[in-house]
Motif scaffolding. Structure first.
Motif, PDB file in Angstrom:
ATOM      1  N   LEU A 193      -1.684  14.926   2.403  1.00  0.00           N
ATOM      2  CA  LEU A 193      -0.595  15.730   2.602  1.00  0.00           C
ATOM      3  C   LEU A 193       0.394  16.302   1.555  1.00  0.00           C
ATOM      4  N   HIS A 194       0.637  15.291   0.797  1.00  0.00           N
ATOM      5  CA  HIS A 194       1.083  16.215  -0.690  1.00  0.00           C
ATOM      6  C   HIS A 194       0.666  16.793  -0.722  1.00  0.00           C
ATOM      7  N   ASP A 195      -0.452  17.368  -0.913  1.00  0.00           N
ATOM      8  CA  ASP A 195      -0.717  18.835  -1.884  1.00  0.00           C
ATOM      9  C   ASP A 195      -0.395  19.979  -1.386  1.00  0.00           C
ATOM     10  N   ALA A 196      -0.617  19.492   0.176  1.00  0.00           N
ATOM     11  CA  ALA A 196      -0.241  20.646   1.259  1.00  0.00           C
ATOM     12  C   ALA A 196       0.854  20.722   1.254  1.00  0.00           C
ATOM     13  N   GLY A 197       1.921  20.020   0.271  1.00  0.00           N
ATOM     14  CA  GLY A 197       3.299  19.914   0.381  1.00  0.00           C
ATOM     15  C   GLY A 197       4.634  20.244   1.102  1.00  0.00           C
ATOM     16  N   ARG A 198       3.648  18.479   1.682  1.00  0.00           N
ATOM     17  CA  ARG A 198       4.576  17.909   2.920  1.00  0.00           C
ATOM     18  C   ARG A 198       5.397  16.989   1.569  1.00  0.00           C
ATOM     19  N   LYS A 199       6.563  16.392   1.871  1.00  0.00           N
ATOM     20  CA  LYS A 199       6.767  15.077   1.469  1.00  0.00           C
ATOM     21  C   LYS A 199       6.828  13.639   1.217  1.00  0.00           C
ATOM     22  N   THR A 200       6.189  12.769   0.649  1.00  0.00           N
ATOM     23  CA  THR A 200       5.500  12.199   0.721  1.00  0.00           C
ATOM     24  C   THR A 200       5.901  10.332   0.348  1.00  0.00           C
ATOM     25  N   TRP A 201       5.905   9.379   0.228  1.00  0.00           N
ATOM     26  CA  TRP A 201       7.390   8.437   0.459  1.00  0.00           C
ATOM     27  C   TRP A 201       5.567   6.905   0.303  1.00  0.00           C
ATOM     28  N   VAL A 202       6.118   6.245  -0.109  1.00  0.00           N
ATOM     29  CA  VAL A 202       5.403   4.799  -0.093  1.00  0.00           C
ATOM     30  C   VAL A 202       6.613   3.458  -0.330  1.00  0.00           C
ATOM     31  N   SER A 203       5.735   2.301   0.332  1.00  0.00           N
ATOM     32  CA  SER A 203       6.983   1.623   0.519  1.00  0.00           C
ATOM     33  C   SER A 203       5.770   0.537  -0.214  1.00  0.00           C
ATOM     34  N   ILE A 204       6.367  -0.292  -0.837  1.00  0.00           N
ATOM     35  CA  ILE A 204       5.723  -1.703  -1.568  1.00  0.00           C
ATOM     36  C   ILE A 204       6.701  -2.519  -1.907  1.00  0.00           C
ATOM     37  N   GLU A 205       6.360  -2.835  -0.407  1.00  0.00           N
ATOM     38  CA  GLU A 205       7.232  -4.095   0.983  1.00  0.00           C
ATOM     39  C   GLU A 205       5.762  -4.831   1.428  1.00  0.00           C
ATOM     40  N   PRO A 206       5.988  -5.669   1.535  1.00  0.00           N
ATOM     41  CA  PRO A 206       6.668  -6.713   1.129  1.00  0.00           C
ATOM     42  C   PRO A 206       5.867  -6.971  -0.083  1.00  0.00           C
ATOM     43  N   PHE A 207       6.087  -7.264  -1.571  1.00  0.00           N
ATOM     44  CA  PHE A 207       5.154  -7.219  -3.019  1.00  0.00           C
ATOM     45  C   PHE A 207       5.557  -8.728  -3.033  1.00  0.00           C
ATOM     46  N   PRO A 208       3.866  -8.876  -3.517  1.00  0.00           N
ATOM     47  CA  PRO A 208       3.712 -10.791  -3.594  1.00  0.00           C
ATOM     48  C   PRO A 208       3.607 -11.148  -5.060  1.00  0.00           C
ATOM     49  N   THR A 209       4.286 -12.419  -5.364  1.00  0.00           N
ATOM     50  CA  THR A 209       4.850 -12.759  -6.473  1.00  0.00           C
ATOM     51  C   THR A 209       3.107 -13.624  -7.017  1.00  0.00           C
ATOM     52  N   SER A 210       3.375 -14.007  -8.047  1.00  0.00           N
ATOM     53  CA  SER A 210       2.002 -13.496  -8.959  1.00  0.00           C
ATOM     54  C   SER A 210       1.593 -15.504  -8.558  1.00  0.00           C
ATOM     55  N   ASN A 211       1.830 -16.230  -7.956  1.00  0.00           N
ATOM     56  CA  ASN A 211       1.633 -17.789  -7.848  1.00  0.00           C
ATOM     57  C   ASN A 211       0.323 -16.952  -6.118  1.00  0.00           C
ATOM     58  N   ILE A 212       0.734 -15.945  -5.365  1.00  0.00           N
ATOM     59  CA  ILE A 212      -0.278 -15.286  -4.355  1.00  0.00           C
ATOM     60  C   ILE A 212      -1.355 -14.325  -5.099  1.00  0.00           C
ATOM     61  N   VAL A 213      -1.111 -13.567  -5.839  1.00  0.00           N
ATOM     62  CA  VAL A 213      -2.167 -13.159  -6.355  1.00  0.00           C
ATOM     63  C   VAL A 213      -2.135 -12.246  -7.312  1.00  0.00           C
ATOM     64  N   ARG A 214      -2.567 -12.053  -8.773  1.00  0.00           N
ATOM     65  CA  ARG A 214      -1.850 -11.419 -10.146  1.00  0.00           C
ATOM     66  C   ARG A 214      -2.792  -9.902  -9.753  1.00  0.00           C
ATOM     67  N   GLN A 215      -1.329  -9.064 -10.386  1.00  0.00           N
ATOM     68  CA  GLN A 215      -1.901  -7.890 -10.064  1.00  0.00           C
ATOM     69  C   GLN A 215      -0.545  -7.075 -10.881  1.00  0.00           C
ATOM     70  N   ASP A 216      -0.699  -5.694 -11.283  1.00  0.00           N
ATOM     71  CA  ASP A 216      -0.237  -5.672 -12.293  1.00  0.00           C
ATOM     72  C   ASP A 216       0.493  -3.791 -11.896  1.00  0.00           C
ATOM     73  N   LEU A 217       1.994  -4.582 -11.929  1.00  0.00           N
ATOM     74  CA  LEU A 217       2.713  -3.509 -10.210  1.00  0.00           C
ATOM     75  C   LEU A 217       2.266  -2.126 -11.468  1.00  0.00           C
ATOM     76  N   GLN A 218       2.295  -1.828 -12.442  1.00  0.00           N
ATOM     77  CA  GLN A 218       2.229  -0.535 -13.130  1.00  0.00           C
ATOM     78  C   GLN A 218       1.149   0.030 -12.680  1.00  0.00           C
ATOM     79  N   VAL A 219       0.303  -0.330 -13.202  1.00  0.00           N
ATOM     80  CA  VAL A 219      -1.302  -0.030 -11.980  1.00  0.00           C
ATOM     81  C   VAL A 219      -1.190   0.923 -10.609  1.00  0.00           C
TER      82      VAL A 219
END
Length: 256
Positions: free
Chosen positions: A171-197
């Motif tokens: 949809l982005h490549d077709a010129g549409r407005k796009t967004w992402v919701s990063i919620e609910p983000f878990p703490t690292s004791n629930i899962v270890r991950q790199d937010l930057q990735v």
């Protein structure tokens, strides 16, 4: 898959108190995605007696008179509405439910034809048919992880994250407005991950909304959870500023 059945409602459009919302509609009862964060929508429906069990929540009912309600309510409300959010207590593109997708597309089209912009959020797959609708619409996905095993554990009935992201990118490549919701983000004791990735994966979007995981004893048991969310919010802000992406940090995510 097919919906469990059909129900009727007396109203469809209503004003929401959510901090980044305006009007909303929920034309499905229940959600087959079965998120185990826990899910605020499920907790509220259960609290008020609309849903009795988690298993019942997983079997969605479609509101059969959705379009008729919109025909009645749009003329009365359209001058008050800035945008309509689909949806706050269910998912408009529930994964592998073609009946729900068809109704959602018809509802968005009807709203657009009256000059009303729609903002869509899903854990399913955004259909490419959306490019045929208003260019003012905004299309979003929820994405809290790039760990597919964790996705399966926490969002068992949702679309694989790569499928979600690919549909959003189309949809982005077709010129549409796009967004992402990063919620609910878990703490690292629930899962270890790199937010930057994760942020790098969604760097093409126009807007990012970030919020902490709530209502979880695992989060509150993590003694550094306040600092954790403060740091992750700062990371999102820095990334968005660097990339020229609009952002919104949900209330309560940053604490003193």
């Amino acid at each position: 898959m097919k919906v469990k059945g059909y129900i009727e409602r007396k109203t469809m459009l209503y004003k929401t108190g959510v901090e980044y919302g305006d009007y909303t509609m929920n034309h499905i009862q229940g959600c087959a995605h079965g998120c185990k964060y826990p899910c605020y929508a499920f907790m509220m429906k259960k609290r008020f007696g609309q849903i009795k069990t988690y298993e019942e929540w997983l079997e969605p009912y479609l509101v059969s008179n959705t379009l008729e309600l919109l025909d009645r309510e749009i003329p009365r409300l359209k001058d008050k509405i800035q945008s309509v959010q689909l949806c706050f207590s269910t998912d408009p593109f529930m994964y592998q439910y073609p009946e729900i997708q068809k109704m959602s597309l018809a509802a968005i089209k009807k709203l657009n034809e009256s000059g009303i912009k729609c903002s869509i959020l899903t854990k399913g797959v955004l259909p490419i048919e959306l490019v045929e609708l208003s260019k003012e619409n905004e299309y979003g996905i929820t994405l809290i992880t790039t760990n597919e095993a964790f996705r399966k554990r926490m969002e068992p009935g949702s679309a694989p994250w790569k499928k979600r992201l690919a549909a959003l990118r189309a949809l982005h490549d077709a010129g549409r407005k796009t967004w992402v919701s990063i919620e609910p983000f878990p703490t690292s004791n629930i899962v270890r991950q790199d937010l930057q990735v994760l942020l790098e994966k969604v760097s093409f979007v126009d807007r990012i909304i970030f919020g902490r995981m709530n209502y979880s004893t695992e989060v509150t048991a993590y003694t550094k959870h306040k600092q954790f969310f403060n740091d992750r919010a700062a990371e999102v802000i820095a990334f968005c500023n660097e990339c020229g992406i609009s952002y919104h940090i949900k209330d309560g995510t940053i604490t003193e």
